[in-house]
Every structure is written in structure tokens, then in C-alpha cells.
Design an enzyme around this catalytic site. Structure first.
Site, PDB file in Angstrom:
ATOM      1  N   ARG A 410      19.707  51.103  -6.320  1.00 48.99           N
ATOM      2  CA  ARG A 410      20.421  49.862  -6.889  1.00 48.99           C
ATOM      3  C   ARG A 410      19.566  50.779  -8.464  1.00 48.99           C
ATOM      4  O   ARG A 410      18.903  51.673  -8.489  1.00 48.99           O
ATOM      5  CB  ARG A 410      18.619  48.967  -6.971  1.00 48.99           C
ATOM      6  CG  ARG A 410      19.168  48.133  -6.376  1.00 48.99           C
ATOM      7  CD  ARG A 410      18.799  46.776  -5.780  1.00 48.99           C
ATOM      8  NE  ARG A 410      17.459  47.768  -5.177  1.00 48.99           N
ATOM      9  CZ  ARG A 410      16.888  47.429  -3.634  1.00 48.99           C
ATOM     10  NH1 ARG A 410      16.654  46.156  -3.674  1.00 48.99           N
ATOM     11  NH2 ARG A 410      15.259  47.658  -3.734  1.00 48.99           N
ATOM     12  N   ARG A 548      28.755  17.357   7.618  1.00 51.23           N
ATOM     13  CA  ARG A 548      29.679  17.162   6.389  1.00 51.23           C
ATOM     14  C   ARG A 548      30.202  18.886   6.240  1.00 51.23           C
ATOM     15  O   ARG A 548      31.319  18.705   4.733  1.00 51.23           O
ATOM     16  CB  ARG A 548      28.509  17.181   5.717  1.00 51.23           C
ATOM     17  CG  ARG A 548      27.684  17.754   4.326  1.00 51.23           C
ATOM     18  CD  ARG A 548      26.882  17.340   4.444  1.00 51.23           C
ATOM     19  NE  ARG A 548      27.850  16.899   2.498  1.00 51.23           N
ATOM     20  CZ  ARG A 548      27.070  16.031   1.946  1.00 51.23           C
ATOM     21  NH1 ARG A 548      25.824  15.871   2.323  1.00 51.23           N
ATOM     22  NH2 ARG A 548      27.255  15.594   0.293  1.00 51.23           N
ATOM     23  N   ASP A 564      28.596  13.398  -2.508  1.00 55.24           N
ATOM     24  CA  ASP A 564      27.936  12.050  -1.691  1.00 55.24           C
ATOM     25  C   ASP A 564      29.400  10.749  -1.495  1.00 55.24           C
ATOM     26  O   ASP A 564      29.889  11.093  -3.031  1.00 55.24           O
ATOM     27  CB  ASP A 564      27.018  12.056  -1.802  1.00 55.24           C
ATOM     28  CG  ASP A 564      26.117  12.386  -1.622  1.00 55.24           C
ATOM     29  OD1 ASP A 564      26.169  12.868  -0.020  1.00 55.24           O
ATOM     30  OD2 ASP A 564      24.459  12.358  -1.899  1.00 55.24           O
ATOM     31  N   ASP A 566      28.690   8.160  -2.609  1.00 53.75           N
ATOM     32  CA  ASP A 566      29.091   7.218  -3.862  1.00 53.75           C
ATOM     33  C   ASP A 566      28.481   8.044  -5.069  1.00 53.75           C
ATOM     34  O   ASP A 566      27.418   7.805  -6.080  1.00 53.75           O
ATOM     35  CB  ASP A 566      27.681   6.472  -3.718  1.00 53.75           C
ATOM     36  CG  ASP A 566      26.219   6.980  -2.815  1.00 53.75           C
ATOM     37  OD1 ASP A 566      25.956   8.098  -3.013  1.00 53.75           O
ATOM     38  OD2 ASP A 566      25.405   6.022  -2.569  1.00 53.75           O
ATOM     39  N   GLU A 651      19.534  19.089   4.822  1.00 48.50           N
ATOM     40  CA  GLU A 651      20.535  20.459   5.323  1.00 48.50           C
ATOM     41  C   GLU A 651      21.181  21.098   3.143  1.00 48.50           C
ATOM     42  O   GLU A 651      21.811  22.085   3.957  1.00 48.50           O
ATOM     43  CB  GLU A 651      22.069  19.883   5.561  1.00 48.50           C
ATOM     44  CG  GLU A 651      22.874  18.459   4.744  1.00 48.50           C
ATOM     45  CD  GLU A 651      21.754  17.164   4.142  1.00 48.50           C
ATOM     46  OE1 GLU A 651      22.564  16.872   3.586  1.00 48.50           O
ATOM     47  OE2 GLU A 651      20.857  16.869   5.165  1.00 48.50           O
ATOM     48  N   ASP A 652      20.550  20.295   2.950  1.00 49.18           N
ATOM     49  CA  ASP A 652      20.517  20.982   1.252  1.00 49.18           C
ATOM     50  C   ASP A 652      20.187  21.384   0.934  1.00 49.18           C
ATOM     51  O   ASP A 652      20.293  22.814   0.421  1.00 49.18           O
ATOM     52  CB  ASP A 652      20.900  19.417   0.020  1.00 49.18           C
ATOM     53  CG  ASP A 652      19.746  18.658  -0.163  1.00 49.18           C
ATOM     54  OD1 ASP A 652      18.917  19.355   1.342  1.00 49.18           O
ATOM     55  OD2 ASP A 652      19.852  17.550  -0.310  1.00 49.18           O
ATOM     56  N   ARG A 696      10.512  17.034   4.429  1.00 47.61           N
ATOM     57  CA  ARG A 696      11.593  18.327   3.297  1.00 47.61           C
ATOM     58  C   ARG A 696      10.333  20.005   2.686  1.00 47.61           C
ATOM     59  O   ARG A 696      11.043  20.376   2.664  1.00 47.61           O
ATOM     60  CB  ARG A 696      11.942  17.747   2.897  1.00 47.61           C
ATOM     61  CG  ARG A 696      13.539  16.627   2.779  1.00 47.61           C
ATOM     62  CD  ARG A 696      13.624  16.137   1.046  1.00 47.61           C
ATOM     63  NE  ARG A 696      14.700  16.852  -0.099  1.00 47.61           N
ATOM     64  CZ  ARG A 696      15.716  17.125   0.890  1.00 47.61           C
ATOM     65  NH1 ARG A 696      16.311  16.341   1.691  1.00 47.61           N
ATOM     66  NH2 ARG A 696      16.613  18.134  -0.276  1.00 47.61           N
TER      67      ARG A 696
END
Length: 743
Positions: A410, A548, A564, A566, A651-652, A696
Site C-alpha cells: 500500500r 427486500r 421503506d 413509508d 438486515e440493515d 441488534r
């Protein structure tokens, strides 16, 4: 007459004697200056002091073999993915070394099979080699020699923080022969450091966090840069023994206002017996100042040598955003093989102590700001936890191995800019073209004959779209029920300048809405958008919320706006987000953000939804993501996808972890809308249930364990439209409606 002659003779004799004395002193001075002119210069320019001072000459350990990677390291077992083997713990181990071993054992580098290991780490505690220390482990030499793969230390990595003991604290006194092992040690001098082989570590406290670490304290970086005090130091001074020369002289510079340089004699068992005439006055002045406040309110912090070359104040100054002024000649700075310390510290010279005030006063404000910014980056990326310090040492060694195999490593720019080397994988470059986002999309599922709304055939080839961002996006909606909020969202999507298609994933036991009703919801804004409705309960049974992102076959664009049903986004917000994402297509770009942190009390990662200055996740309920990243989500390890399905949650978080792991970049948060709230309906009432956050947090730790490290990368960057918050006429703003819905 005789008396007059005697006075004249006496006068001449005195003159001759004075001449001889003066001439002798002059010759002695010239000889002294001739012999020591190179070691004791009388003056150094500011430009010279910006550079590292020449190291003091020391007596290296003549018994130590001068190793190089080519001569003392065996590359035979180091393939494309070198692994590290940690021996089983056998015997006493300090709490600090237990943390070192723990972060390696649970890392992505670790292997349990010594036959496939490239690097070995002994479980013998070698951190403290001082026999007078309570954490010193005896009989280290024999315990190392009994290790089954020792082979005189070849391919072994030994960590050491404290070498030597009273009274001289000789850094060569480890108490054992490391042989051909790589030494990762603190307070090492240039004379004993084996270039290109050893690793220089920072000296850190026993209380240094194992993972996570405290965030940098000076992220705001106001300009002009000066703080209340110009230069500060508060610490011990040594009235006897090594380390006394420099700190004993600091009182000459202390003025109680701009220059706060205070020391105390109150340490050790016999300080009262060894006290000098200044101790009482120094102790009194020392008690006037709080150390933490000095760090926070000083532009520069003096980092003077103690008994050893290194000092705890080095990391403390970095964390506080106080520019370190180094006063320790010959000290090999931590990880300086790859870190460019000229961008973060100022070097002073112990032999020219009285020039230090002039040195710091000469630094212009813009340079102070740049130095301070770099201290924050380096602290966050490499030093804020034991995990980061250990991983940095291992990464340097692995980079040497990679350079030996492929002649590549690098660039220095990657090490010294965000997200740093720990945030940029070694096997690909730092350009967008090299990011590992090219994948093949899965084929569409076959629609059952009883489906009320057959799935249309895909209109694009079943391969991932090119990595270029493109000029349009696909809106991918996850919907569980029709509502007025869905009506508004569809209308705003239809008004978007860049939306090409809408894919609606319906996840409900109720019948999916018809295309006609969806078009009616969108209103007569422009030509109707192509809409595909996918019934997740029919085509992806058992997937739950993970469904989704399944119908990638219906998405023709590289850009996917995950929403989503909404999500309260305006057309302007959709368009602004897409404009930003086109510049950063490898990242998740969106509105609602979350953070992770290391909970020291629980010894685990925690999840936070609090508003703050930093974030590490952008929730995909209102975010743009590359279609290839969603395809990678479908290929995530089965155990991780199973954890998401069982919890009906996370999932997020998994998507954020996956993208961060692939790109080693943080997400990007956009203009903050305090009225924005994420969709909670799919979790039923879980957001009011403490168990939701427990789940979570559990997911975070599961994902970190699966990857062997925490892949999430923190950021403090937020991108707003031009003039978004400025008190000017709305007519001058590009996105005029966005400000009306924020407060």
C-alpha cells in the site's frame, strides 16, 4: 627605590600568571569545542528543529543478531492469505497481555492450525521485562525455548512494553534472548532498532481499551487554531537516576500562563530522602493545574522522555488533539515505517531545551490546524485501542510479506489518510476501479401459475450492471401495507428527475396491490414509471425482511435506492442523494444514521441510535447502494443470514458491515432531518421493547466474530446541499423544499 622595583616585579609576575591562565583556558576551550562541536551545536535553526534530531549515540547490544526479513524470516508458509497462530496460554499472563492475545485470537488473521501459520505469537507474557515490576513473568527464556515451533524465534512475534530496570533501565535488558523473533516493542532507540524487521510500538496504559476506544477529542478543529495555553507539560521529574536531566530543567521555561511546564517529586518510596531544594516549590506549582484540562486547552503538549524514551503522554496528546512536541532524542516513533509523523508532531532537541518556546511560537496557525487534524486521524485509525495497535503491527508485517511475494504494498498516502491502512485491504488498490463490487446477479425465481401478478421477464441481461454509476436509479421499496405515507412516497418518486423504475417488494399476507392502484397512488405527475411488484411471501418464503433485496433481476441500474414503504422523502431529497451517490458509488449514501461502540464494562460491541457527531451505519430504509453490494448480501455467510431471519432484525446492520468489509470505507450521511424517523412497522412494537436493542447488539457481535474484526468504519462527515442551513433567501437555494421539512 628598592620598594618601587619590588612593586614593578610583583606586577609583572601577576601579569605573566594571568596570561598563562587565560591562554590555558582558551586552549582547553578550543579543544573542547573541537572535540564536541558536532555533538553540542550552539544554535539550531527553526527549519532544522522541524526535522527529527540526530539520535544520541548509544551502545547497541553486540550479542543481538542483526536480522532482516530476508535472513531471519521464512516465507515458505506465507501464502496469499497469511495466518497468525497464538499458542495456548500456559502460565501467568497479565491483564494487558491477555487483551493482546484475545484480539489476535478473535481476529481475521488467526488460525488454530499451526501447520498453516505464517506468524506465531507466544502466549508467554513478555510485555514487562522489569524484574522489579509486579507484572514481571520469570523464566521467560526457558518457556520460550520449550515452544514446539520456536526454532530460535524464527517467524515469531514478541511484544514488549517495558525493558530494563533500576537504575539505568537499559533497553537491551529483556531478560531473554529473542533470537530471530520480530520484536514489537515500545521506547526503542534508533541504535537498537533492527530496520525493516522490528516494530516500534507506542507505550500505552494498562487501562487502554481492548477494542473500540475513545473517539478523538478535537474533531471540530476550529480556526484560528491556538488554545488558551501555547505549550503544556505535567508529570514526574526524577531527582535521581536516568531521565532526570531534561525534566529537571523544565522549570526554566514555565511562566504560569502561555507555557505551563510543571513537575513533581512526589513519586517512589524514597522521594522525601532524595528531594532537592526545588521540590517544595515544584510540588506547589504542580497542584495548581489539572492534567486533563491542560491537554484540552493547550496547542502543543511536550512529550519528554521519562525513565525510558517513550512516554504515556504521546498517546494522551494525540487523543486530545494537542500537537506533540517530542523531547526524546533517538526515540524510534511508533509504526514510523509507514506513518509519516512529520504531518502530526514537532521535534525538539534535548540539547537545545531553551529553544523550544521559540520553536512552537514559530509554527503558523495553518500548520497547527493541519498537525492537529492529523493527530486525530492517527489516533482514531491506529492507536485508540489495543486491537488497533496490535492489528497495525501485524499489518506492517503482512505488508512486508506481500511485498516479498508480489513487490507491491500500500502507498504511504493510504497509511496517512482516512480510512487508513486498517480500513483499506492490502490486496487491492485505493482507486474506485479496484473495489471488489463486481458480482453476478442471481436469476429471477419462477412465478407459480397461481400467482395473481406474474413476474415479468427481466428486461436486462442477468449480469451485474457496470460499476459506473449511470444516470438513473431504481427505487426498491419494501412494503407491508398500503398507507397515505406510501401514496406520498410514490408521488415523490414519480416526480424525481432521475428515477428510471420502481420495484415494490410486497411482504404481507394481504393481497399485493395492483399496478393500476399503484399508478393511481403516484398521481399524474409525469409519464408513468415502469413498476414491478414482487410478492415476497410467494417467491421468497421464509426470507422475511431479507427478501427486500432479493429481486435484483428486476433492477436495470447500478444505483438502487432502498426505501421503506413509508420513508418520508421528497423528490428533492431523492435527487440530491443520487447526485451525491454518483460521486461515491462504492458507499451506502442516505439519511438515517446509527453508530456502534465498544462497551468496556460488558466486553462487547454496543449499538446506539443517539444523535451524535459520528456514525458508522446509514440505514437502508432511505439510502442508495450499489446493486452489486446487494448481490453480495445474498451471498453472505449462511450463518449471518440465518441470524437475520431468526431475529427478523439486523438486515440493515449486516448490509452496512458487508459494504464496509468490501470497501473499507464508511457510509455517507446526508442533510440531517430531525423529523425523519425510520420505518418501525416491520418490527411491530420492537422499537419500544428493550429486547430490540439487545438483538441488534447481539447481531453486531455475531457479525464482528464472523469477520474476525469489527468491519464498520466511523465517520463524522455530513454532506448538505449548498446554502442548506444558511440564513439566505430560499430562492437562492438549489433544493428549496428540503429546508421546509427540517427543524
Amino acid at each position: 627605590m628598592q620598594a618601587k622595583k619590588r612593586y614593578i616585579l610583583l606586577t609583572l609576575s601577576i601579569i605573566v600568571i594571568l596570561y598563562c591562565c587565560i591562554d590555558g583556558f582558551r586552549m582547553k576551550t578550543e579543544s573542547f569545542q573541537k572535540n564536541y562541536r558536532t555533538d553540542l551545536p550552539s544554535f539550531a535553526t527553526i527549519e532544522e528543529l522541524y526535522k527529527a534530531p540526530s539520535p544520541l549515540k548509544r551502545n547497541p547490544d553486540s550479542k543481538r543478531k542483526s536480522c532482516r526479513m530476508e535472513s531471519c524470516f521464512n516465507y515458505a508458509n506465507c501464502g496469499s492469505d497469511p495466518k497468525v497462530y497464538v499458542y495456548p496460554t500456559d502460565g501467568p499472563v497479565s491483564a494487558t497481555y491477555r487483551k493482546v492475545l484475545s484480539v489476535i485470537r478473535e481476529s481475521r488473521y488467526a488460525t488454530r492450525d499451526p501447520s498453516e501459520a505464517c506468524l506465531f505469537v507466544p502466549a508467554v507474557d513478555t510485555l514487562d521485562a522489569d524484574p522489579l515490576s509486579s507484572e514481571h513473568v520469570a523464566d521467560v527464556a526457558s518457556r520460550l525455548s520449550r515452544l514446539p515451533h520456536w526454532k530460535n524465534g524464527r517467524n515469531h512475534l514478541i511484544f514488549n512494553l517495558y525493558a530494563g530496570t533500576w537504575p539505568d533501565y537499559s533497553e537491551g535488558s529483556l531478560g531473554f534472548d529473542p533470537g530471530e523473533a520480530i520484536l514489537a516493542r515500545a521506547s526503542v532507540s534508533e541504535a537498537l532498532f533492527r530496520e525493516g524487521f522490528d516494530i516500534s510500538l507506542p507505550l500505552f496504559h494498562k487501562e487502554h481499551p481492548e477494542r473500540g476506544g475513545t473517539p478523538p477529542a478535537a474533531t471540530a478543529n476550529p480556526f484560528p487554531a491556538p488554545r488558551r495555553h501555547l505549550l503544556a507539560f505535567k508529570g514526574k521529574r526524577y531527582v535521581h537516576g536516568i531521565g532526570s536531566e531534561t525534566r529537571n530543567s523544565l522549570w526554566h521555561l514555565h511562566d504560569g500562563n502561555n507555557l505551563i511546564l510543571v513537575t513533581t517529586c512526589r513519586h517512589g518510596k524514597s522521594w522525601k530522602d532524595l528531594r532537592d531544594e526545588r521540590c517544595d516549590e515544584d510540588n506547589k506549582e504542580y497542584d495548581k493545574f489539572d492534567y486533563e484540562q491542560l491537554l484540552a486547552n493547550s496547542t502543543f503538549c511536550l512529550v519528554a522522555r521519562g525513565r525510558r524514551l517513550g512516554s504515556y503522554r504521546f498517546l494522551e496528546a494525540l487523543a486530545a488533539g494537542c500537537v506533540p512536541v517530542l523531547l526524546s532524542n533517538g526515540w524510534r516513533l511508533p509504526f514510523d515505517e509507514r506513518i509519516d509523523w512529520r504531518r502530526a508532531v514537532i521535534w525538539a532537541d534535548e540539547r537545545l531545551l531553551l529553544q523550544v518556546p521559540e520553536l512552537v511560537r514559530s509554527v503558523p496557525p495553518e500548520r497547527v490546524l493541519a498537525l492537529r487534524q492529523q493527530t486525530q486521524l492517527l489516533w482514531e485509525q491506529y492507536f485508540s485501542s489495543i486491537e488497533k495497535i496490535v492489528f497495525t503491527a501485524i499489518e506492517i508485517i503482512l505488508e512486508r510479506i506481500m511485498a516479498h511475494r508480489t513487490s507491491r504494498h500500500r502507498e504511504a498516502l493510504i497509511w496517512n489518510t482516512s480510512p487508513g491502512a486498517l480500513g483499506t485491504l492490502a490486496n487491492y488498490g485505493d482507486s474506485r476501479a479496484h473495489l471488489p463490487l463486481g458480482v453476478t446477479a442471481p436469476e429471477p425465481p419462477l412465478a407459480p401459475s397461481s400467482s395473481p401478478m406474474p413476474l415479468p421477464a427481466p428486461s436486462v441481461p442477468l449480469i451485474a450492471p457496470p460499476s459506473t454509476p449511470g444516470k438513473t436509479f431504481t427505487a426498491l421499496l419494501y412494503v407491508q401495507a398500503t398507507s397515505p405515507a406510501l401514496h406520498k412516497l410514490l408521488a415523490n418518486i414519480a416526480s424525481s428527475e432521475f428515477c428510471e423504475k420502481v420495484v415494490l417488494v410486497w411482504d404481507s399476507e394481504r393481497a399485493a396491490p395492483s399496478l393500476k392502484s399503484l399508478l393511481r397512488m403516484a398521481g399524474d405527475v409525469r409519464d408513468p414509471l415502469p413498476v414491478t411488484v414482487v410478492d415476497a411471501t410467494t417467491h421468497y418464503p421464509g426470507e422475511g425482511v431479507s427478501a427486500r433485496w432479493q429481486p435484483l433481476w428486476a433492477i436495470p441500474t447500478a444505483a438502487v435506492f432502498s426505501l421503506d414503504g413509508d420513508a418520508p422523502l421528497l423528490a428533492e431529497e431523492l435527487d440530491f442523494a443520487f447526485r451525491v451517490w454518483k460521486q461515491f458509488p462504492e458507499r451506502i449514501v442516505g439519511y438515517p444514521a446509527r453508530n456502534h461502540f465498544w462497551d468496556e464494562s460488558k466486553g462487547a460491541w454496543g449499538y446506539s441510535s443517539k444523535w451524535g457527531g459520528s456514525y458508522s451505519m446509514v440505514l437502508p430504509g432511505a439510502a442508495l447502494v450499489h446493486r452489486a453490494a446487494l448481490a453480495q448480501f445474498a451471498e453472505a455467510p449462511p450463518a449471518l443470514r440465518l441470524a437475520v431471519r431468526r431475529a427478523h432484525n439486523c438486515e440493515d446492520i449486516l448490509l452496512n458491515c458487508l459494504v464496509a468489509h468490501l470497501t473499507r470505507r464508511p457510509p455517507l450521511k446526508l442533510a440531517q432531518r430531525r423529523r425523519y424517523k425510520t420505518s418501525h412497522h416491520r418490527y411491530k412494537t420492537s422499537w419500544t421493547d428493550p429486547e430490540h436493542f439487545v438483538q441488534r447488539q447481539s447481531c453486531l457481535n455475531t457479525f464482528a466474530a464472523a469477520w474476525g474484526y469489527m468491519p464498520l468504519v466511523r465517520s463524522v462527515l455530513r454532506l448538505d446541499p449548498i446554502l442548506f442551513k444558511d440564513p439566505v433567501s430560499t430562492l437562492r437555494k438549489k433544493y428549496r423544499k428540503m429546508e421546509l421539512v427540517t427543524s
